[in-house]
Design a protein around this motif. Structure first.
Motif, PDB file in Angstrom:
ATOM      1  N   UNK A   1     -17.683  -2.027  12.637  1.00 47.48           N
ATOM      2  CA  UNK A   1     -16.920  -2.610  13.732  1.00 47.48           C
ATOM      3  C   UNK A   1     -17.524  -2.201  15.062  1.00 47.48           C
ATOM      4  N   UNK A   2     -17.456  -3.103  16.029  1.00 48.36           N
ATOM      5  CA  UNK A   2     -18.054  -2.887  17.342  1.00 48.36           C
ATOM      6  C   UNK A   2     -16.959  -2.905  18.405  1.00 48.36           C
ATOM      7  N   UNK A   3     -16.875  -1.820  19.163  1.00 45.87           N
ATOM      8  CA  UNK A   3     -15.933  -1.787  20.279  1.00 45.87           C
ATOM      9  C   UNK A   3     -16.475  -2.640  21.419  1.00 45.87           C
ATOM     10  N   UNK A   4     -15.641  -2.886  22.399  1.00 49.16           N
ATOM     11  CA  UNK A   4     -16.078  -3.660  23.551  1.00 49.16           C
ATOM     12  C   UNK A   4     -17.212  -2.945  24.279  1.00 49.16           C
ATOM     13  N   UNK A   5     -17.110  -1.637  24.410  1.00 44.24           N
ATOM     14  CA  UNK A   5     -18.178  -0.869  25.068  1.00 44.24           C
ATOM     15  C   UNK A   5     -19.482  -0.930  24.287  1.00 44.24           C
TER      16      UNK A   5
ATOM     17  N   UNK B   1      -9.861 -13.413  25.935  1.00 44.81           N
ATOM     18  CA  UNK B   1     -10.142 -11.976  25.982  1.00 44.81           C
ATOM     19  C   UNK B   1      -9.739 -11.287  24.669  1.00 44.81           C
ATOM     20  N   UNK B   2     -10.448 -10.228  24.296  1.00 43.89           N
ATOM     21  CA  UNK B   2     -11.531  -9.623  25.079  1.00 43.89           C
ATOM     22  C   UNK B   2     -12.899 -10.264  24.837  1.00 43.89           C
ATOM     23  N   UNK B   3     -13.063 -10.959  23.705  1.00 44.37           N
ATOM     24  CA  UNK B   3     -14.365 -11.544  23.370  1.00 44.37           C
ATOM     25  C   UNK B   3     -14.156 -12.908  22.716  1.00 44.37           C
ATOM     26  N   UNK B   4     -14.947 -13.863  23.144  1.00 45.75           N
ATOM     27  CA  UNK B   4     -14.937 -15.182  22.523  1.00 45.75           C
ATOM     28  C   UNK B   4     -16.357 -15.597  22.188  1.00 45.75           C
ATOM     29  N   UNK B   5     -16.483 -16.571  21.330  1.00 46.04           N
ATOM     30  CA  UNK B   5     -17.779 -17.161  21.022  1.00 46.04           C
ATOM     31  C   UNK B   5     -18.125 -18.209  22.068  1.00 46.04           C
ATOM     32  N   UNK B   6     -19.396 -18.251  22.474  1.00 46.12           N
ATOM     33  CA  UNK B   6     -19.897 -19.364  23.286  1.00 46.12           C
ATOM     34  C   UNK B   6     -21.029 -20.019  22.504  1.00 46.12           C
ATOM     35  N   UNK B   7     -20.775 -21.253  22.100  1.00 44.58           N
ATOM     36  CA  UNK B   7     -21.720 -22.029  21.307  1.00 44.58           C
ATOM     37  C   UNK B   7     -22.087 -23.252  22.135  1.00 44.58           C
TER      38      UNK B   7
END
Length: 248
Positions: free
Chosen positions: A117-121, A207-213
């Motif tokens: 797993x990857x944190x935002x940081x 937020x906090x992360x989305x895909x941009x395709x």
């Protein structure tokens, strides 16, 4: 009765022909066709997918714009999975929102050598990419925004994507499942975006992360990412109301 048999026969022939043409367009390609086309209309999507993959450069870029081109960007669909009045309410998202996503992590699982797993940081420690692109919504409107994030390719390479992998599947906090093939996954403009227009990604925009395709229509750029699963077999998202492949 005879007429009905004739119609069915012609339909089967056309379906088989389109599928065969798709196969001819990509000889030797190990990338399987997504098997979610259950009728004659969906076979048109199959043809488009095969034709794009055969005729267009895998690395061709969507047009990028200047800062002065940035426009207002509506937020449509889900605008907050922590909204208890909505059917898509997510208790897990609500907990993360209350803590400012301090403990949020994005799992990357499946056919990877180093699942984790990857944190935002941690995502922000990868070399970032910023791009100003046009969002083309399936509802008919467009807008231009600046997106900043980590190229999906870097995360998949860090996790150690395995040779048998064929699909990258995305799960969101508001209950969506969708996938892309490896060509789109490794495209330089495919990013896990955590910033928009020079600021942290807002709640309505995923937020906090989305895909941009950037080479597909807007709904493929999934908001509120919860998990990524790499697979060999295609995972059917069911009836999402739109074609699985919407490249342009």
């Amino acid at each position: 009765m005879k007429k009905r048999k004739e119609i069915i026969t012609r339909r089967a022939a056309l379906t088989t022909g389109v599928a065969a043409l798709g196969a001819l367009l990509i000889p030797g390609c190990k990338q399987p066709m997504p098997p979610n086309y259950g009728n004659i209309l969906r076979m048109g999507d199959n043809f488009t997918y095969a034709a794009h993959r055969a005729l267009l450069s895998k690395q061709s870029l969507a047009k990028e714009y200047s800062f002065s081109d940035i426009s207002s960007m509506p937020a449509t669909g889900t605008i907050n999975p922590a909204d208890t009045s909505k059917e898509y309410f997510s208790e897990n998202y609500d907990k993360h929102l209350r803590t400012g996503f301090e403990n949020w992590e994005l799992p990357v699982e499946g056919l990877v050598a180093r699942p984790g797993s990857y944190s935002l940081n941690q995502l922000k420690r990868f070399s970032p990419r910023t791009q100003i692109t046009r969002h083309t919504c399936e509802e008919g409107w467009t807008a231009i925004a600046e997106w900043t994030g980590v190229p999906l390719r870097l995360v998949l390479e860090h996790a150690g994507i395995m040779p048998k992998a064929r699909w990258v599947n995305f799960y969101s906090y508001d209950g969506w499942l969708d996938s892309i093939d490896l060509i789109d996954a490794f495209h330089p403009q495919t990013i896990l975006a955590y910033g928009m227009n020079g600021k942290n990604l807002s709640i309505p925009h995923g937020a906090p992360v989305r895909l941009r395709l950037e080479r597909q229509i807007g709904f493929k750029s999934m908001k509120y990412l919860e998990k990524i699963v790499v697979s060999e077999e295609y995972i059917d998202p069911g009836d999402i109301g739109w074609a699985w492949y919407n490249g342009f």
